[in-house]
Every structure is written in C-alpha cells, then in structure tokens.
Motif scaffolding. Structure first.
Motif, PDB file in Angstrom:
ATOM      1  N   ILE A  71      30.773 -41.592  24.513  1.00 28.84           N
ATOM      2  CA  ILE A  71      30.621 -42.836  23.756  1.00 28.84           C
ATOM      3  C   ILE A  71      29.459 -42.670  22.781  1.00 28.84           C
ATOM      4  O   ILE A  71      28.391 -42.188  23.162  1.00 28.84           O
ATOM      5  CB  ILE A  71      30.328 -44.031  24.691  1.00 28.84           C
ATOM      6  N   ARG A  72      29.677 -43.061  21.535  1.00 26.82           N
ATOM      7  CA  ARG A  72      28.594 -43.094  20.552  1.00 26.82           C
ATOM      8  C   ARG A  72      28.255 -44.554  20.324  1.00 26.82           C
ATOM      9  O   ARG A  72      29.111 -45.365  19.982  1.00 26.82           O
ATOM     10  CB  ARG A  72      28.998 -42.422  19.241  1.00 26.82           C
ATOM     11  N   VAL A  73      26.991 -44.875  20.551  1.00 32.16           N
ATOM     12  CA  VAL A  73      26.504 -46.248  20.513  1.00 32.16           C
ATOM     13  C   VAL A  73      25.453 -46.374  19.423  1.00 32.16           C
ATOM     14  O   VAL A  73      24.596 -45.500  19.295  1.00 32.16           O
ATOM     15  CB  VAL A  73      25.874 -46.608  21.889  1.00 32.16           C
ATOM     16  N   THR A  74      25.507 -47.456  18.651  1.00 31.14           N
ATOM     17  CA  THR A  74      24.433 -47.744  17.696  1.00 31.14           C
ATOM     18  C   THR A  74      23.869 -49.127  18.002  1.00 31.14           C
ATOM     19  O   THR A  74      24.610 -50.086  18.181  1.00 31.14           O
ATOM     20  CB  THR A  74      24.896 -47.694  16.219  1.00 31.14           C
ATOM     21  N   VAL A  75      22.551 -49.175  18.088  1.00 38.83           N
ATOM     22  CA  VAL A  75      21.828 -50.419  18.390  1.00 38.83           C
ATOM     23  C   VAL A  75      20.547 -50.454  17.559  1.00 38.83           C
ATOM     24  O   VAL A  75      20.188 -49.470  16.919  1.00 38.83           O
ATOM     25  CB  VAL A  75      21.492 -50.527  19.896  1.00 38.83           C
ATOM     26  N   ALA A  76      19.855 -51.564  17.625  1.00 41.31           N
ATOM     27  CA  ALA A  76      18.639 -51.747  16.821  1.00 41.31           C
ATOM     28  C   ALA A  76      17.498 -50.846  17.283  1.00 41.31           C
ATOM     29  O   ALA A  76      16.814 -50.222  16.475  1.00 41.31           O
ATOM     30  CB  ALA A  76      18.196 -53.203  16.845  1.00 41.31           C
ATOM     31  N   ASP A  77      17.289 -50.766  18.601  1.00 37.02           N
ATOM     32  CA  ASP A  77      16.113 -50.049  19.110  1.00 37.02           C
ATOM     33  C   ASP A  77      16.305 -49.748  20.590  1.00 37.02           C
ATOM     34  O   ASP A  77      17.359 -50.027  21.161  1.00 37.02           O
ATOM     35  CB  ASP A  77      14.840 -50.869  18.871  1.00 37.02           C
ATOM     36  N   HIS A  78      15.271 -49.201  21.211  1.00 36.75           N
ATOM     37  CA  HIS A  78      15.351 -48.817  22.623  1.00 36.75           C
ATOM     38  C   HIS A  78      15.580 -50.026  23.528  1.00 36.75           C
ATOM     39  O   HIS A  78      16.331 -49.933  24.507  1.00 36.75           O
ATOM     40  CB  HIS A  78      14.089 -48.056  23.048  1.00 36.75           C
ATOM     41  N   ALA A  79      14.964 -51.144  23.219  1.00 36.58           N
ATOM     42  CA  ALA A  79      15.155 -52.350  24.030  1.00 36.58           C
ATOM     43  C   ALA A  79      16.612 -52.816  23.966  1.00 36.58           C
ATOM     44  O   ALA A  79      17.191 -53.208  24.978  1.00 36.58           O
ATOM     45  CB  ALA A  79      14.209 -53.464  23.571  1.00 36.58           C
ATOM     46  N   ARG A  92      28.471 -42.491  36.774  1.00 37.37           N
ATOM     47  CA  ARG A  92      27.247 -41.896  36.260  1.00 37.37           C
ATOM     48  C   ARG A  92      27.216 -41.997  34.747  1.00 37.37           C
ATOM     49  O   ARG A  92      28.227 -41.845  34.079  1.00 37.37           O
ATOM     50  CB  ARG A  92      27.192 -40.427  36.672  1.00 37.37           C
ATOM     51  N   LEU A  93      26.026 -42.264  34.218  1.00 38.21           N
ATOM     52  CA  LEU A  93      25.793 -42.312  32.777  1.00 38.21           C
ATOM     53  C   LEU A  93      24.707 -41.304  32.432  1.00 38.21           C
ATOM     54  O   LEU A  93      23.736 -41.168  33.165  1.00 38.21           O
ATOM     55  CB  LEU A  93      25.299 -43.695  32.341  1.00 38.21           C
ATOM     56  N   GLU A  94      24.869 -40.627  31.309  1.00 31.84           N
ATOM     57  CA  GLU A  94      23.820 -39.748  30.822  1.00 31.84           C
ATOM     58  C   GLU A  94      23.675 -40.006  29.328  1.00 31.84           C
ATOM     59  O   GLU A  94      24.633 -39.866  28.572  1.00 31.84           O
ATOM     60  CB  GLU A  94      24.163 -38.282  31.080  1.00 31.84           C
ATOM     61  N   SER A  95      22.476 -40.386  28.924  1.00 29.67           N
ATOM     62  CA  SER A  95      22.212 -40.730  27.528  1.00 29.67           C
ATOM     63  C   SER A  95      21.558 -39.567  26.801  1.00 29.67           C
ATOM     64  O   SER A  95      20.706 -38.878  27.353  1.00 29.67           O
ATOM     65  CB  SER A  95      21.275 -41.939  27.456  1.00 29.67           C
ATOM     66  N   HIS A  96      21.948 -39.389  25.535  1.00 23.18           N
ATOM     67  CA  HIS A  96      21.385 -38.351  24.677  1.00 23.18           C
ATOM     68  C   HIS A  96      20.978 -39.010  23.368  1.00 23.18           C
ATOM     69  O   HIS A  96      21.827 -39.547  22.661  1.00 23.18           O
ATOM     70  CB  HIS A  96      22.406 -37.244  24.390  1.00 23.18           C
ATOM     71  N   LEU A  97      19.693 -38.957  23.053  1.00 21.99           N
ATOM     72  CA  LEU A  97      19.216 -39.507  21.789  1.00 21.99           C
ATOM     73  C   LEU A  97      19.194 -38.410  20.737  1.00 21.99           C
ATOM     74  O   LEU A  97      18.767 -37.288  21.012  1.00 21.99           O
ATOM     75  CB  LEU A  97      17.815 -40.105  21.954  1.00 21.99           C
ATOM     76  N   THR A  98      19.633 -38.754  19.547  1.00 20.12           N
ATOM     77  CA  THR A  98      19.701 -37.797  18.455  1.00 20.12           C
ATOM     78  C   THR A  98      18.313 -37.531  17.894  1.00 20.12           C
ATOM     79  O   THR A  98      17.583 -38.478  17.563  1.00 20.12           O
ATOM     80  CB  THR A  98      20.619 -38.336  17.333  1.00 20.12           C
ATOM     81  N   MET A  99      17.942 -36.253  17.799  1.00 26.35           N
ATOM     82  CA  MET A  99      16.676 -35.889  17.170  1.00 26.35           C
ATOM     83  C   MET A  99      16.861 -35.838  15.659  1.00 26.35           C
ATOM     84  O   MET A  99      16.060 -36.359  14.914  1.00 26.35           O
ATOM     85  CB  MET A  99      16.228 -34.512  17.661  1.00 26.35           C
ATOM     86  N   LYS A 100      17.973 -35.193  15.233  1.00 29.85           N
ATOM     87  CA  LYS A 100      18.228 -35.041  13.810  1.00 29.85           C
ATOM     88  C   LYS A 100      19.733 -34.859  13.616  1.00 29.85           C
ATOM     89  O   LYS A 100      20.354 -34.067  14.310  1.00 29.85           O
ATOM     90  CB  LYS A 100      17.500 -33.790  13.302  1.00 29.85           C
ATOM     91  N   GLU A 101      20.282 -35.618  12.673  1.00 31.03           N
ATOM     92  CA  GLU A 101      21.704 -35.460  12.354  1.00 31.03           C
ATOM     93  C   GLU A 101      21.838 -34.349  11.321  1.00 31.03           C
ATOM     94  O   GLU A 101      21.277 -34.442  10.231  1.00 31.03           O
ATOM     95  CB  GLU A 101      22.250 -36.781  11.811  1.00 31.03           C
ATOM     96  N   ILE A 102      22.569 -33.305  11.664  1.00 33.09           N
ATOM     97  CA  ILE A 102      22.703 -32.146  10.801  1.00 33.09           C
ATOM     98  C   ILE A 102      23.921 -32.283   9.881  1.00 33.09           C
ATOM     99  O   ILE A 102      23.837 -32.046   8.692  1.00 33.09           O
ATOM    100  CB  ILE A 102      22.846 -30.833  11.621  1.00 33.09           C
ATOM    101  N   LYS A 103      25.043 -32.691  10.448  1.00 28.65           N
ATOM    102  CA  LYS A 103      26.271 -32.845   9.671  1.00 28.65           C
ATOM    103  C   LYS A 103      27.144 -33.890  10.331  1.00 28.65           C
ATOM    104  O   LYS A 103      27.254 -33.944  11.549  1.00 28.65           O
ATOM    105  CB  LYS A 103      27.035 -31.523   9.606  1.00 28.65           C
TER     106      LYS A 103
END
Length: 152
Positions: free
Chosen positions: A112-120, A138-149
């Motif tokens: 799942i790709r999720v977009t929200v305002a902030d961490h809260a 189970r859920l595992e979250s991955h925050l993007t450091m840098k979008e390359i393409k």
C-alpha cells in the motif's frame, strides 16, 4: 496467440512524449516525433483503441495538497477465505490516504502506498484505520528517503 500490440520506434517515441506531457497538442506531438499531424493523430488513436494508451490524467503534487509524507506499507493478513480478502480490499481501497494498493504474490500479501500530511496523520491512519481491520496480521512501514524515479 498474443494480444500484444506491435510498436515501432515512432509509436514508442509517441508514448514517451505523452508520458512526459499528456497535454501536448497533436501538432506539437507530431513535430516532436517527426510526423505531420494527420498520421500522428492516426497513430495515437490506434494506440488508444488497442488499449496501449489507457487514459490521460493530471499528476497531482502531494505537497501542494497537504500530503507531503509518503509511506509504503507492507501488509500481511491471516484471512484465507475469499470473503475476508474481498472485504479487506474493499475497505482499504476506500481510504482516501491510499493512492496505490496491490495484492502481491508471496510476502507481503499487500503493498500500500499512503500519502498523508505528516507523521501524526500517518499514526492516526495506522491506528484508527489500517491496524484495526480484522484481517491484519502484520504491518511494516517504509518511509521514502528520496524519490529517484516515478512514472505516475
């Protein structure tokens, strides 16, 4: 027998140009790919009719919409029956924060790709919506450091 459409170099160039800017006029597109407008338009129509071009859309800037935090979530579920899978998929697909949702082979069961305002806002999404669903194991979250393409 294959339903695959055969594309020549001009077709591929048309697709490249339209991926870069789907609002190109036929005249400008024709100029960029080295055709006159009538054959260019015929090629675009053929690509649309063949389903190669599935549609046109606006690419939205998540930051401008107040959804600057993107999180990729791996989800494993423990449900094995079709009804539970379908209920889970219908529910998650209805969430406004979810911009991409895929069932995967193997693990994880879903991406799942999720977009929200902030961490809260993400914490609220996870605790009040996603983790409370009955099928979630189970859920595992991955925050993007840098979008390359991206080809959105």
């Amino acid at each position: 027998m294959s339903n695959e459409t055969t594309l020549d170099s001009v077709d591929r160039d048309i697709l490249f140009q339209l991926r870069q800017d789907g609002r190109l006029t036929n005249v400008e597109l024709a100029k960029r790919v080295g055709l006159t407008p009538p054959p260019c338009l015929r090629r675009v129509k053929r690509l649309e009719e063949a389903g190669v071009i599935a549609g046109y859309r606006a690419v939205l800037d998540p930051h401008a919409l107040g959804r600057g935090l993107e999180v990729l979530v791996d989800v494993e579920i423990y449900a094995q029956d079709r009804k539970s899978f379908q209920e889970f998929e219908d529910t998650v697909a209805s969430f406004e924060e979810v911009v991409e949702f895929r069932r995967m082979y193997g693990r994880p069961d879903y991406f799942i790709r999720v977009t929200v305002a902030d961490h809260a806002a993400y914490e609220t999404f996870i605790t009040e919506k996603l983790s409370g669903l009955p099928a979630v194991l189970r859920l595992e979250s991955h925050l993007t450091m840098k979008e390359i393409k991206t080809n959105r």
